[in-house]
Scaffold this motif. Structure first.
Motif, PDB file in Angstrom:
ATOM      1  N   MET A  27       2.255 -13.710 -51.606  1.00  0.00           N
ATOM      2  CA  MET A  27       1.946 -12.756 -52.677  1.00  0.00           C
ATOM      3  C   MET A  27       2.104 -13.415 -54.035  1.00  0.00           C
ATOM      4  SD  MET A  27       5.488 -10.684 -52.147  1.00  0.00           S
ATOM      5  CE  MET A  27       5.628 -11.388 -50.497  1.00  0.00           C
ATOM      6  N   ALA A  28       1.362 -12.910 -55.009  1.00  0.00           N
ATOM      7  CA  ALA A  28       1.449 -13.440 -56.384  1.00  0.00           C
ATOM      8  C   ALA A  28       1.462 -12.274 -57.366  1.00  0.00           C
ATOM      9  CB  ALA A  28       0.286 -14.381 -56.669  1.00  0.00           C
ATOM     10  N   PRO A  29       2.602 -11.573 -57.447  1.00  0.00           N
ATOM     11  CA  PRO A  29       2.686 -10.407 -58.339  1.00  0.00           C
ATOM     12  C   PRO A  29       2.832 -10.815 -59.806  1.00  0.00           C
ATOM     13  CG  PRO A  29       4.817 -10.814 -57.335  1.00  0.00           C
ATOM     14  CD  PRO A  29       3.857 -11.799 -56.714  1.00  0.00           C
ATOM     15  N   VAL A  30       2.441  -9.898 -60.686  1.00  0.00           N
ATOM     16  CA  VAL A  30       2.630 -10.051 -62.130  1.00  0.00           C
ATOM     17  C   VAL A  30       3.477  -8.877 -62.603  1.00  0.00           C
ATOM     18  CG1 VAL A  30       1.519 -10.140 -64.388  1.00  0.00           C
ATOM     19  CG2 VAL A  30       0.405 -11.201 -62.408  1.00  0.00           C
ATOM     20  N   ARG A  31       4.559  -9.168 -63.318  1.00  0.00           N
ATOM     21  CA  ARG A  31       5.378  -8.106 -63.901  1.00  0.00           C
ATOM     22  C   ARG A  31       5.796  -8.525 -65.296  1.00  0.00           C
ATOM     23  NH1 ARG A  31      10.923  -5.476 -61.482  1.00  0.00           N
ATOM     24  NH2 ARG A  31      11.729  -7.495 -62.138  1.00  0.00           N
ATOM     25  N   HIS A  32       5.573  -7.638 -66.270  1.00  0.00           N
ATOM     26  CA  HIS A  32       5.876  -7.915 -67.674  1.00  0.00           C
ATOM     27  C   HIS A  32       5.154  -9.183 -68.145  1.00  0.00           C
ATOM     28  CE1 HIS A  32       8.740  -4.785 -67.067  1.00  0.00           C
ATOM     29  NE2 HIS A  32       9.619  -5.529 -66.441  1.00  0.00           N
ATOM     30  N   GLY A  33       4.001  -9.465 -67.552  1.00  0.00           N
ATOM     31  CA  GLY A  33       3.230 -10.632 -67.958  1.00  0.00           C
ATOM     32  C   GLY A  33       3.619 -11.919 -67.272  1.00  0.00           C
ATOM     33  N   PHE A  34       4.681 -11.900 -66.481  1.00  0.00           N
ATOM     34  CA  PHE A  34       5.128 -13.103 -65.757  1.00  0.00           C
ATOM     35  C   PHE A  34       4.619 -13.040 -64.318  1.00  0.00           C
ATOM     36  CE2 PHE A  34       8.325 -12.254 -69.029  1.00  0.00           C
ATOM     37  CZ  PHE A  34       8.330 -13.470 -69.706  1.00  0.00           C
ATOM     38  N   THR A  35       4.252 -14.198 -63.776  1.00  0.00           N
ATOM     39  CA  THR A  35       3.715 -14.228 -62.420  1.00  0.00           C
ATOM     40  C   THR A  35       4.424 -15.274 -61.572  1.00  0.00           C
ATOM     41  OG1 THR A  35       1.683 -14.436 -61.110  1.00  0.00           O
ATOM     42  CG2 THR A  35       1.914 -15.924 -62.973  1.00  0.00           C
ATOM     43  N   ALA A  36       4.373 -15.072 -60.270  1.00  0.00           N
ATOM     44  CA  ALA A  36       4.913 -16.034 -59.303  1.00  0.00           C
ATOM     45  C   ALA A  36       3.965 -16.069 -58.118  1.00  0.00           C
ATOM     46  CB  ALA A  36       6.311 -15.626 -58.858  1.00  0.00           C
ATOM     47  N   ASP A  37       4.010 -17.148 -57.356  1.00  0.00           N
ATOM     48  CA  ASP A  37       3.177 -17.269 -56.158  1.00  0.00           C
ATOM     49  C   ASP A  37       4.099 -17.675 -55.014  1.00  0.00           C
ATOM     50  OD1 ASP A  37       1.098 -17.459 -54.401  1.00  0.00           O
ATOM     51  OD2 ASP A  37      -0.164 -18.705 -55.676  1.00  0.00           O
ATOM     52  N   ALA A  38       4.547 -16.681 -54.249  1.00  0.00           N
ATOM     53  CA  ALA A  38       5.559 -16.905 -53.215  1.00  0.00           C
ATOM     54  C   ALA A  38       4.917 -16.980 -51.838  1.00  0.00           C
ATOM     55  CB  ALA A  38       6.596 -15.778 -53.239  1.00  0.00           C
ATOM     56  N   GLY A  39       5.416 -17.895 -51.008  1.00  0.00           N
ATOM     57  CA  GLY A  39       4.978 -18.006 -49.628  1.00  0.00           C
ATOM     58  C   GLY A  39       6.194 -18.016 -48.716  1.00  0.00           C
ATOM     59  N   TYR A  40       6.293 -17.028 -47.842  1.00  0.00           N
ATOM     60  CA  TYR A  40       7.454 -16.870 -46.973  1.00  0.00           C
ATOM     61  C   TYR A  40       7.028 -17.064 -45.530  1.00  0.00           C
ATOM     62  CZ  TYR A  40      11.499 -14.629 -44.731  1.00  0.00           C
ATOM     63  OH  TYR A  40      12.599 -14.360 -43.950  1.00  0.00           O
ATOM     64  N   GLY A  79       0.773 -27.789 -40.933  1.00  0.00           N
ATOM     65  CA  GLY A  79       0.227 -27.189 -39.727  1.00  0.00           C
ATOM     66  C   GLY A  79       0.302 -28.150 -38.558  1.00  0.00           C
ATOM     67  N   PHE A  80       0.537 -27.590 -37.362  1.00  0.00           N
ATOM     68  CA  PHE A  80       0.584 -28.404 -36.151  1.00  0.00           C
ATOM     69  C   PHE A  80       0.297 -27.514 -34.947  1.00  0.00           C
ATOM     70  CE2 PHE A  80       2.776 -30.475 -32.565  1.00  0.00           C
ATOM     71  CZ  PHE A  80       2.242 -31.758 -32.650  1.00  0.00           C
ATOM     72  N   HIS A  81      -0.774 -27.832 -34.216  1.00  0.00           N
ATOM     73  CA  HIS A  81      -1.115 -27.134 -32.972  1.00  0.00           C
ATOM     74  C   HIS A  81      -1.071 -25.611 -33.110  1.00  0.00           C
ATOM     75  CE1 HIS A  81      -0.416 -30.721 -30.022  1.00  0.00           C
ATOM     76  NE2 HIS A  81      -1.155 -31.054 -31.061  1.00  0.00           N
ATOM     77  N   GLY A  82      -1.730 -25.087 -34.121  1.00  0.00           N
ATOM     78  CA  GLY A  82      -1.828 -23.647 -34.266  1.00  0.00           C
ATOM     79  C   GLY A  82      -0.617 -22.956 -34.852  1.00  0.00           C
ATOM     80  N   THR A  83       0.319 -23.723 -35.395  1.00  0.00           N
ATOM     81  CA  THR A  83       1.487 -23.145 -36.064  1.00  0.00           C
ATOM     82  C   THR A  83       1.548 -23.694 -37.482  1.00  0.00           C
ATOM     83  OG1 THR A  83       2.737 -22.944 -34.005  1.00  0.00           O
ATOM     84  CG2 THR A  83       3.998 -22.899 -36.050  1.00  0.00           C
ATOM     85  N   GLY A  84       1.718 -22.814 -38.459  1.00  0.00           N
ATOM     86  CA  GLY A  84       1.785 -23.241 -39.851  1.00  0.00           C
ATOM     87  C   GLY A  84       3.017 -22.698 -40.544  1.00  0.00           C
ATOM     88  N   ALA A  85       3.457 -23.399 -41.595  1.00  0.00           N
ATOM     89  CA  ALA A  85       4.593 -22.958 -42.407  1.00  0.00           C
ATOM     90  C   ALA A  85       4.397 -23.486 -43.822  1.00  0.00           C
ATOM     91  CB  ALA A  85       5.922 -23.450 -41.835  1.00  0.00           C
ATOM     92  N   LYS A  86       4.847 -22.728 -44.796  1.00  0.00           N
ATOM     93  CA  LYS A  86       4.697 -23.116 -46.191  1.00  0.00           C
ATOM     94  C   LYS A  86       5.801 -22.474 -47.012  1.00  0.00           C
ATOM     95  CE  LYS A  86       1.823 -20.923 -48.834  1.00  0.00           C
ATOM     96  NZ  LYS A  86       0.658 -20.317 -49.498  1.00  0.00           N
ATOM     97  N   PHE A  87       5.915 -22.928 -48.248  1.00  0.00           N
ATOM     98  CA  PHE A  87       6.674 -22.197 -49.258  1.00  0.00           C
ATOM     99  C   PHE A  87       5.855 -22.237 -50.538  1.00  0.00           C
ATOM    100  CE2 PHE A  87       8.327 -26.564 -49.896  1.00  0.00           C
ATOM    101  CZ  PHE A  87       8.161 -26.711 -51.266  1.00  0.00           C
ATOM    102  N   GLY A  88       6.188 -21.370 -51.475  1.00  0.00           N
ATOM    103  CA  GLY A  88       5.550 -21.390 -52.781  1.00  0.00           C
ATOM    104  C   GLY A  88       6.604 -21.109 -53.832  1.00  0.00           C
ATOM    105  N   GLU A  89       6.715 -21.990 -54.808  1.00  0.00           N
ATOM    106  CA  GLU A  89       7.690 -21.751 -55.874  1.00  0.00           C
ATOM    107  C   GLU A  89       7.304 -22.498 -57.140  1.00  0.00           C
ATOM    108  OE1 GLU A  89      11.641 -23.624 -55.509  1.00  0.00           O
ATOM    109  OE2 GLU A  89      11.052 -24.228 -53.487  1.00  0.00           O
ATOM    110  N   ILE A  90       7.997 -22.175 -58.219  1.00  0.00           N
ATOM    111  CA  ILE A  90       7.652 -22.693 -59.537  1.00  0.00           C
ATOM    112  C   ILE A  90       8.488 -23.915 -59.881  1.00  0.00           C
ATOM    113  CG2 ILE A  90       7.698 -22.182 -62.016  1.00  0.00           C
ATOM    114  CD1 ILE A  90       6.998 -19.306 -61.320  1.00  0.00           C
ATOM    115  N   LEU A  91       7.802 -24.954 -60.344  1.00  0.00           N
ATOM    116  CA  LEU A  91       8.421 -26.189 -60.819  1.00  0.00           C
ATOM    117  C   LEU A  91       8.259 -26.252 -62.330  1.00  0.00           C
ATOM    118  CD1 LEU A  91       9.677 -28.966 -59.867  1.00  0.00           C
ATOM    119  CD2 LEU A  91       7.353 -29.867 -60.020  1.00  0.00           C
ATOM    120  N   VAL A  92       9.341 -26.548 -63.034  1.00  0.00           N
ATOM    121  CA  VAL A  92       9.334 -26.636 -64.493  1.00  0.00           C
ATOM    122  C   VAL A  92       9.229 -28.096 -64.908  1.00  0.00           C
ATOM    123  CG1 VAL A  92      10.560 -26.068 -66.627  1.00  0.00           C
ATOM    124  CG2 VAL A  92      10.785 -24.576 -64.618  1.00  0.00           C
ATOM    125  N   VAL A  93       8.282 -28.410 -65.781  1.00  0.00           N
ATOM    126  CA  VAL A  93       8.118 -29.761 -66.328  1.00  0.00           C
ATOM    127  C   VAL A  93       8.370 -29.687 -67.831  1.00  0.00           C
ATOM    128  CG1 VAL A  93       6.542 -31.703 -66.662  1.00  0.00           C
ATOM    129  CG2 VAL A  93       6.433 -30.365 -64.551  1.00  0.00           C
TER     130      VAL A  93
END
Length: 293
Positions: free
Chosen positions: A99-112, A250-264
């Motif tokens: 999901m990638a919700p926006v609240r008060h103008g701020f957004t995130a892109d999370a993958g669980y 991904g491997f043999h029909g199984t996938g996993a990920k995360f999504g988070e914000i990196l600050v530069v």
């Protein structure tokens, strides 16, 4: 405000951190309610309702859910395959809530990433994602270009024996610039659109694809920073700002990920030049618990 975040105001970091934590709280709450027989569309609706009840009205993209081999994007030959389907969850089946919700103008892109019961391969994928989080951070601190970091990530996946399923995402995006959201985001009523199960391809259903396309076009047209994808990778270090990063194994029909914000930042101090916005996220806590054990 410290010199390390001179280009990113402390209040803004707090806003992005809050919405990112909210997204992962939603993912954990919905994951705890998943039972055999629940469909991807129902899981996407559960995410949306949970966030709607906590003030979210806008989205960079509405919630996704993928079950079983769809977590590895098996057979995803057209962008519409990414939309939540009628696939039903079964015991022992992996799942991804995104999901990638926006609240008060701020957004995130999370993958669980989770699983409805024991799944040793899925556990291994989650554990091996940790090396990719470390690799991206190290590359940013060394001022490597997105092209160089992308190649490093790909080589690591090959050594681990996996395929990079982020390459199957629409436009192959593995990272994008995370900024304040405007007012053009999806504002479809609760319960409408393909992602909520009505079957239409209008409204919020195609917004995820439109959002990524608009962002890629904006980066090219304005000379900014386009999303990191195998189709167009900048060969210069990313400038100060926030990046939403989401490696996907991904491997043999199984996938996993995360999504988070990196600050530069523009700091000369290597440790402060780049850092993950928040270390209190489910996958990071999991790794810490494994270390402690």
């Amino acid at each position: 405000m410290t010199s390390a975040v001179a280009s990113v105001r402390t209040a803004e970091l707090r806003g992005f951190r809050d919405v990112q934590r909210l997204a992962y709280e939603c993912a954990e709450a919905v994951a705890a309610q998943l039972r055999p027989g629940v469909t991807e569309r129902e899981a996407a609706r559960m995410q949306r309702r949970w966030l709607h009840g906590r003030g979210v009205r806008d989205w960079f993209h509405p919630p996704f859910a993928w079950f079983g081999d769809r977590t590895a994007f098996a057979g995803f030959r057209t962008p519409l395959r990414f939309l939540p389907s009628d696939r039903r969850l079964e015991p022992g089946m992996p799942f991804i809530l995104d999901m990638a919700p926006v609240r008060h103008g701020f957004t995130a892109d999370a993958g669980y990433s989770g699983c409805l019961g024991p799944h040793p391969l899925h556990d291994r994928l989650l554990a091996d994602l940790r090396a990719h989080r470390d690799l991206v951070l190290r590359g940013m601190r060394e001022r490597r270009s997105p092209k160089g970091i992308h190649e490093d990530v790909h080589r690591l996946m090959v050594r681990q024996g996996y395929t990079g399923r982020h390459r199957a995402h629409p436009f192959g995006v593995v990272a994008r610039r995370a900024g304040r959201a405007g007012r053009r985001r999806t504002r479809a009523p609760l319960g409408s659109g393909t992602l909520l199960g009505s079957g239409t391809l209008l409204g919020s259903g195609t917004q995820p694809l439109r959002g990524l396309a608009d962002h890629a076009l904006h980066g090219r047209r304005d000379g900014g920073s386009p999303p990191w994808s195998p189709y167009r990778l900048p060969d210069h270090p990313p400038g100060p700002g926030l990046w939403a990063v989401e490696p996907h194994l991904g491997f043999h029909g199984t996938g996993a990920k995360f999504g988070e914000i990196l600050v530069v930042t523009d700091s000369e101090d290597r440790e402060q030049r780049a850092f993950w916005l928040d270390d209190e996220l489910p996958h990071v806590r999991r790794w810490a618990e494994e270390d402690a054990a």
